[in-house]
Design an enzyme around this catalytic site. Structure first.
Site, PDB file in Angstrom:
ATOM      1  N   LYS A  86      12.486  -6.015 -44.783  1.00  0.00           N
ATOM      2  CA  LYS A  86      12.426  -6.977 -45.894  1.00  0.00           C
ATOM      3  C   LYS A  86      11.634  -8.222 -45.492  1.00  0.00           C
ATOM      4  CE  LYS A  86      15.242  -3.834 -47.388  1.00  0.00           C
ATOM      5  NZ  LYS A  86      14.667  -2.548 -47.743  1.00  0.00           N
ATOM      6  N   ARG A  96      11.479   4.785 -24.958  1.00  0.00           N
ATOM      7  CA  ARG A  96      12.725   4.734 -25.751  1.00  0.00           C
ATOM      8  C   ARG A  96      13.632   3.649 -25.192  1.00  0.00           C
ATOM      9  NH1 ARG A  96      16.530   7.698 -24.036  1.00  0.00           N
ATOM     10  NH2 ARG A  96      15.380   9.635 -23.856  1.00  0.00           N
ATOM     11  N   ASP A 149      25.346  -9.357 -42.436  1.00  0.00           N
ATOM     12  CA  ASP A 149      24.032  -8.796 -42.746  1.00  0.00           C
ATOM     13  C   ASP A 149      23.254  -9.921 -43.420  1.00  0.00           C
ATOM     14  OD1 ASP A 149      21.820  -7.633 -43.991  1.00  0.00           O
ATOM     15  OD2 ASP A 149      22.831  -5.710 -44.278  1.00  0.00           O
ATOM     16  N   TYR A 194      24.701  -3.612 -49.918  1.00  0.00           N
ATOM     17  CA  TYR A 194      23.651  -2.613 -50.107  1.00  0.00           C
ATOM     18  C   TYR A 194      24.281  -1.210 -50.204  1.00  0.00           C
ATOM     19  CZ  TYR A 194      19.831   0.545 -49.045  1.00  0.00           C
ATOM     20  OH  TYR A 194      18.937   1.584 -49.093  1.00  0.00           O
TER      21      TYR A 194
HETATM   22  O1  P1T Z   1      16.231   0.293 -45.575  1.00  0.00           O
HETATM   23  P1  P1T Z   1      16.675  -0.152 -44.209  1.00  0.00           P
HETATM   24  O2  P1T Z   1      15.639  -0.875 -43.434  1.00  0.00           O
HETATM   25  O3  P1T Z   1      17.348   0.947 -43.443  1.00  0.00           O
HETATM   26  O4  P1T Z   1      17.795  -1.292 -44.438  1.00  0.00           O
HETATM   27  C1  P1T Z   1      19.012  -1.077 -45.078  1.00  0.00           C
HETATM   28  C2  P1T Z   1      19.532  -2.360 -45.676  1.00  0.00           C
HETATM   29  C3  P1T Z   1      20.491  -3.076 -44.994  1.00  0.00           C
HETATM   30  N1  P1T Z   1      20.991  -4.229 -45.474  1.00  0.00           N
HETATM   31  C4  P1T Z   1      20.565  -4.741 -46.648  1.00  0.00           C
HETATM   32  C5  P1T Z   1      21.144  -6.008 -47.156  1.00  0.00           C
HETATM   33  C6  P1T Z   1      19.570  -4.072 -47.375  1.00  0.00           C
HETATM   34  O5  P1T Z   1      19.161  -4.613 -48.530  1.00  0.00           O
HETATM   35  C7  P1T Z   1      19.030  -2.847 -46.886  1.00  0.00           C
HETATM   36  C8  P1T Z   1      18.010  -2.083 -47.633  1.00  0.00           C
HETATM   37  N2  P1T Z   1      17.905  -2.414 -48.977  1.00  0.00           N
HETATM   38  C9  P1T Z   1      17.059  -1.864 -49.893  1.00  0.00           C
HETATM   39  C10 P1T Z   1      16.210  -0.868 -49.614  1.00  0.00           C
HETATM   40  C11 P1T Z   1      17.136  -2.439 -51.235  1.00  0.00           C
HETATM   41  O6  P1T Z   1      16.205  -2.235 -52.049  1.00  0.00           O
HETATM   42  O7  P1T Z   1      18.109  -3.125 -51.527  1.00  0.00           O
END
Ligand code: P1T
Length: 393
Positions: free
Chosen positions: A205, A54, A180, A107
Site C-alpha cells: 500500500k 532466503r 496493523d 481487512y
Molecule cells: O495484500 P497483502 O499485501 O498481503 O496485505 C494484506 C493486508 C493487510 N492489512 C491490511 C490493513 C490490508 O488492507 C491488506 C490488504 N488489503 C487490500 C488488498 C485491500 O484492498 O484492502
C-alpha cells in the site's frame, strides 16, 4: 562508518537511513543484489554473514533498516506480502488453545487467515469493537486472550482505536498488542511509541506507494519477538525478492511527502462528500472530519494528517454503491489502496467478500476510496459526475 540518523526527522530518515553509498563503487542508490547465494572464502565462513538470500540479502537489509528507522523501531523484517507478515506474527505467538481478540472491522484477508486457517488449527477468535475501550475491558474480563489485533484506522470503516489506552489495559493482563498500521503508514502514526508490541504492514500500500509491488513487514522493539519472526521467516521462507525490496526502498523515500498530499486531498474530498449528505450520500467515514467518532483520538495519535482512505455509504443501497463505483473516470475500480493513483471499490463484493455473514460483515451500500495524489479538484469533479450518474439511474 554508519551515520546516526536517529535524531533526524522522518522525511530525512526516509531518504538517508540504511542508504549509505555503496563502499566499493560510491553508487548513491543501493544496488539490487539479484543473487540467490554468495561465495564463501572458507567452508562455513560467509562474508559478513551473507550465505543464502532466503536468510539474508543486502538489498532486503537496506529496506529493513530504512523501515525500522522511519518507524522508530529496533527491528524490521520484510516479507513477500502483508499476509505473509501477518501469518508469521500469528504463528510465532499463538499455540492451539490460545485466543485472539480481533477488531470487528479488519481487512477481509486477515479475517480469512484467522478464521479459515488458524481456527481449524485450534486457535480461537473473539470479535470485539476494539475502538470501544469498555467493550475491550468487558471481553478481557470474560475470556483469556493471548493477542489483540487492531487496525487503526480500520479497513474499510476507518474506525479509530486508542492505541495507548488499549495497550495499557492489554499489558495489565499480559496480552500482546499488534497494530496493523497499513492505513496510517509509518509517516503518520507510530504504534510502538504508544505501547503496541508489534506493528504489521501490507507494504503493498502506502510504503510501496505506486501499486507495482506486493509486500509486507513487521516491526518491533522486542529482541525475543524479532528473533522468533526472523527464525520463522527463514524457516518458512516468505521473503521479498531483491527487486521487490529495492522498489519498496524507492517508494519509502517519498512516503512522508506522499502522505501529506494523500491526507490533504482526502480531507478536501471528505469535506465535500459530507456536504452532499442527504443528496445521494448517506454517511462519510474519514477520521479527519470533526463528525467522526474517533476524530479526537486520531488527532492525538496521528501526526501530520489522517491519511488517504475514505469510505462512503450511499443512499439507494447496494445498487447505488455499485453504480457509483462503476461511474468514475479518474478513480479506477480496483482492489488495494495506497498508490499515487486514486482507486474506488465495493468492499462487500470485493476486498471484504470473505467476511459476509460474520460479525465483521460490511454494509452493502459502502464504497471505499483510496485517494491518490492527483489534483483534488479533478478528483472532486470526478466523484460529483459519478454521483450524478448514480442519482440519474
Ligand atoms: O495484500 P497483502 O499485501 O498481503 O496485505 C494484506 C493486508 C493487510 N492489512 C491490511 C490493513 C490490508 O488492507 C491488506 C490488504 N488489503 C487490500 C488488498 C485491500 O484492498 O484492502
Amino acid at each position: 562508518m554508519t551515520i546516526d540518523y536517529s535524531k533526524d526527522a522522518i522525511a530525512t530518515r526516509a531518504i538517508h537511513a540504511g542508504q549509505e553509498p555503496d563502499p566499493m563503487t560510491g553508487a548513491v542508490v543501493p544496488p539490487i543484489y539479484m543473487t540467490s547465494t554468495f561465495k564463501q572464502p572458507h567452508v562455513g565462513q560467509p562474508i559478513n554473514g551473507y550465505d543464502y538470500s532466503r536468510s539474508i540479502n543486502p538489498t532486503r537489509n537496506v529496506f529493513d533498516e530504512q523501515l525500522a528507522s522511519i518507524e522508530g523501531g529496533k527491528h524490521a523484517l520484510a516479507f513477500s506480502s502483508g499476509l505473509a507478515a501477518i501469518d508469521v506474527v500469528l504463528r510465532s505467538i499463538l499455540r492451539p488453545g490460545d485466543r485472539v481478540m480481533l477488531g470487528n472491522d479488519v481487512y477481509g484477508g486477515t479475517y480469512r487467515l484467522l478464521s479459515k486457517v488458524f481456527v481449524p488449527w485450534g486457535v480461537e477468535i473473539t470479535t470485539v469493537d476494539v475502538s470501544d475501550l469498555a467493550a475491550v475491558n468487558k471481553a478481557i474480563n470474560s475470556e483469556s486472550f493471548k493477542l489483540i489485533w487492531i487496525e487503526t484506522p480500520s479497513n474499510p470503516l476507518l474506525a479509530i482505536t486508542d492505541i495507548e489506552a488499549t495497550a495499557a489495559i492489554a499489558h495489565e493482563h499480559g496480552i500482546t498488542v499488534v497494530v496493523d498500521n497499513t492505513f496510517a503508514s509509518p509517516a503518520l502514526q507510530h504504534p510502538l511509541e504508544l505501547g503496541a508490541d508489534i506493528v504489521a504492514y501490507s507494504t503493498t500500500k502506502y510504503i510501496g506507494g505506486h501499486s507495482d509491488v506486493v509486500g509486507g513487514a513487521v516491526v518491533t522493539n522486542d529482541d525475543d519477538l524479532a528473533a522468533q519472526f526472523a527464525f520463522l521467516q527463514n524457516s518458512a521462507g516468505a521473503v521479498p525478492s531483491p527487486f521487490d525490496s529495492w522498489i519498496q526502498i524507492r517508494g519509502l523515500k517519498t512516503l512522508p511527502l506522499r502522505m501529506q498530499r494523500h491526507s490533504e486531498n482526502a480531507m478536501a474530498i471528505a469535506r465535500h462528500l459530507e456536504s452532499l449528505k442527504g443528496k445521494g450520500i448517506d454517511e462519510v467515514w474519514y477520521p479527519g472530519l470533526e463528525s467522526h467518532p474517533g476524530h479526537e483520538i486520531a488527532a492525538r495519535q496521528m501526526h501530520g494528517g489522517f491519511g488517504g482512505m475514505i469510505s462512503v455509504q450511499l443512499m439507494g443501497g447496494k445498487a447505488a454503491a455499485t453504480k457509483f463505483a462503476e461511474s468514475t473516470r479518474l478513480f479506477t475500480l480496483a482492489e488495494s489502496l495506497g498508490g499515487v493513483e486514486s482507486l474506488i471499490e465495493h468492499p462487500g463484493a470485493m476486498t471484504h467478500a470473505s467476511v459476509a455473514g460474520t460479525a465483521n460483515e460490511v454494509p452493502d451500500n459502502l464504497v471505499r476510496l483510496s485517494v491518490g495524489i492527483e489534483d483534488a479538484n479533478d478528483l472532486i469533479a470526478d466523484l460529483d459526475q459519478a454521483l450524478a450518474a448514480t442519482l440519474a439511474e
